[in-house]
Scaffold this motif. Structure first.
Motif, mmCIF file in Angstrom:
data_model
loop_
_atom_site.group_PDB
_atom_site.id
_atom_site.type_symbol
_atom_site.label_atom_id
_atom_site.label_comp_id
_atom_site.label_asym_id
_atom_site.label_seq_id
_atom_site.Cartn_x
_atom_site.Cartn_y
_atom_site.Cartn_z
ATOM 1 N N ARG A 1 3.986 12.249 -2.545
ATOM 2 C CA ARG A 1 4.628 12.321 -1.224
ATOM 3 C C ARG A 1 6.093 11.919 -1.292
ATOM 4 O O ARG A 1 6.945 12.546 -0.655
ATOM 5 C CB ARG A 1 3.879 11.433 -0.231
ATOM 6 N N LYS B 1 2.645 14.405 -10.911
ATOM 7 C CA LYS B 1 2.983 14.262 -9.490
ATOM 8 C C LYS B 1 4.460 13.923 -9.272
ATOM 9 O O LYS B 1 4.921 13.877 -8.133
ATOM 10 C CB LYS B 1 2.124 13.176 -8.843
ATOM 11 N N VAL C 1 -1.064 9.457 -5.040
ATOM 12 C CA VAL C 1 -0.779 10.220 -3.818
ATOM 13 C C VAL C 1 0.603 9.854 -3.275
ATOM 14 O O VAL C 1 1.382 10.725 -2.870
ATOM 15 C CB VAL C 1 -1.856 9.961 -2.745
ATOM 16 N N ALA C 2 0.919 8.554 -3.284
ATOM 17 C CA ALA C 2 2.215 8.101 -2.770
ATOM 18 C C ALA C 2 3.361 8.673 -3.602
ATOM 19 O O ALA C 2 4.408 9.041 -3.057
ATOM 20 C CB ALA C 2 2.271 6.578 -2.759
ATOM 21 N N ASP D 1 0.832 -1.207 0.000
ATOM 22 C CA ASP D 1 0.000 0.000 0.000
ATOM 23 C C ASP D 1 0.865 1.254 0.000
ATOM 24 O O ASP D 1 2.087 1.193 0.190
ATOM 25 C CB ASP D 1 -0.983 0.023 1.178
ATOM 26 N N GLY D 2 0.215 2.395 -0.209
ATOM 27 C CA GLY D 2 0.929 3.649 -0.380
ATOM 28 C C GLY D 2 1.506 4.244 0.877
ATOM 29 O O GLY D 2 2.358 5.135 0.813
ATOM 30 N N ILE D 3 1.067 3.790 2.034
ATOM 31 C CA ILE D 3 1.650 4.247 3.290
ATOM 32 C C ILE D 3 2.940 3.485 3.576
ATOM 33 O O ILE D 3 3.967 4.062 3.947
ATOM 34 C CB ILE D 3 0.670 4.066 4.465
ATOM 35 N N VAL E 1 -5.390 1.830 1.250
ATOM 36 C CA VAL E 1 -4.916 2.826 2.224
ATOM 37 C C VAL E 1 -4.572 4.141 1.535
ATOM 38 O O VAL E 1 -5.137 5.187 1.833
ATOM 39 C CB VAL E 1 -3.712 2.329 3.054
ATOM 40 N N GLU E 2 -3.604 4.106 0.613
ATOM 41 C CA GLU E 2 -3.236 5.302 -0.145
ATOM 42 C C GLU E 2 -2.789 4.861 -1.533
ATOM 43 O O GLU E 2 -1.964 3.966 -1.667
ATOM 44 C CB GLU E 2 -2.115 6.054 0.572
ATOM 45 N N ASN E 3 -3.356 5.481 -2.582
ATOM 46 C CA ASN E 3 -3.060 5.013 -3.934
ATOM 47 C C ASN E 3 -1.698 5.497 -4.424
ATOM 48 O O ASN E 3 -1.041 6.330 -3.797
ATOM 49 C CB ASN E 3 -4.178 5.417 -4.911
ATOM 50 N N ASN F 1 -3.444 1.487 -8.248
ATOM 51 C CA ASN F 1 -4.562 1.067 -7.402
ATOM 52 C C ASN F 1 -4.072 0.224 -6.227
ATOM 53 O O ASN F 1 -3.814 -0.965 -6.368
ATOM 54 C CB ASN F 1 -5.576 0.259 -8.223
ATOM 55 N N LYS G 1 -14.985 11.141 -5.304
ATOM 56 C CA LYS G 1 -14.360 12.419 -4.953
ATOM 57 C C LYS G 1 -15.386 13.460 -4.513
ATOM 58 O O LYS G 1 -15.111 14.275 -3.632
ATOM 59 C CB LYS G 1 -13.558 12.955 -6.142
#
Length: 241
Positions: free
Chosen positions: A77, A105, A73-74, A44-46, A68-70, A65, A220
């Motif tokens: 970050r 991103k 977004v990851a 997951d993205g975290i 927790v976090e896609n 996909n 969203k």
């Protein structure tokens, strides 16, 4: 496969994908190379942020996909916290909106999961030395997306405003607008009452891709149906009629 990048250096790779069997296959491919090694993996993205902090990889190979976090977004970050780490997206999605969003991103590569092992290794080598790598299957779609964006920017400039008007509907470019440009296009066509099939034909994308966009829009905007989505967008000032 291609020659090694540097005989004295091993490229450290972290895999982020929620399908363990897929990770195992990719790991075997990468670890066959003398100058590459998978040093960590997660689902997951975290977790991928934690691994970047702990292991300091050169490359993160990441799905979009994930729970927790896609991956979008990851990616953002990782590029903010660890700007030296290069991100490559490895996805099933060949829609240009996904490509554009992840590149925006900070990703330096966008690959498809059905690519050949040799191409995967070549892509990693290219990104390691600072080049961008986009799967040939989606390059043409990305170019078309950029052309559409250029056209919309030209129209916006000509109108001296932040609004683009098509078929009686204006979409407002706002920092608070959670939708991507492609989702805004889909929402515009939804407001005109077009079906998923008609939207797909108009935008030259599959009906399945349209359904994915519609689901993303509903999520969203935190609504349950298409009508509520349009009303919500109007109420928040993202759409004017």
């Amino acid at each position: 496969m291609n020659a090694a990048i540097n005989s004295n250096r091993v490229v450290k790779v972290v895999l982020a994908d929620d399908h363990q069997l897929f990770r195992e296959g990719v790991k075997r491919i990468i670890n066959m190379e003398n100058d590459m090694e998978v040093i960590g993996e997660c689902g997951d993205g975290i977790q991928v942020i934690e691994l970047c902090n702990e292991l300091n990889p050169d490359i993160v190979l990441m799905d979009i996909n994930m729970p927790v976090e896609n991956g979008v977004v990851a990616t953002e970050r990782i590029r903010e916290i660890f700007p030296h780490i290069k991100v490559i997206i490895l996805s099933i999605h060949d829609d240009e909106s996904y490509v554009f969003e992840t590149l925006r991103k900070g990703a330096l590569g966008y690959l498809l999961k059905d690519m050949e092992p040799e191409s995967l290794i070549s892509a990693i080598r290219s990104v390691v030395i600072g080049h961008a790598y986009i799967h040939p299957k989606v390059t043409g779609k990305l170019i078309n997306q950029l052309r559409r964006m250029t056209y919309l920017d030209e129209v916006s400039e000509a109108n001296r405003g932040a609004e683009v008007k098509e078929a009686g509907v204006k979409f407002v470019d706002s920092p608070t607008n959670p939708l991507t440009r492609r989702e805004a296009e889909v929402l515009r066509l939804m407001a005109e009452g077009k079906s998923n099939k008609s939207i797909g034909e108009f935008l030259f994308i599959s009906e399945k891709t349209v359904k994915n966009h519609v689901s993303s829009i509903l999520q969203k905007l935190n609504v349950d149906d298409r009508t509520q989505a349009v009303i919500n967008a109007i109420k928040n000032g993202w759409v004017t009629l």
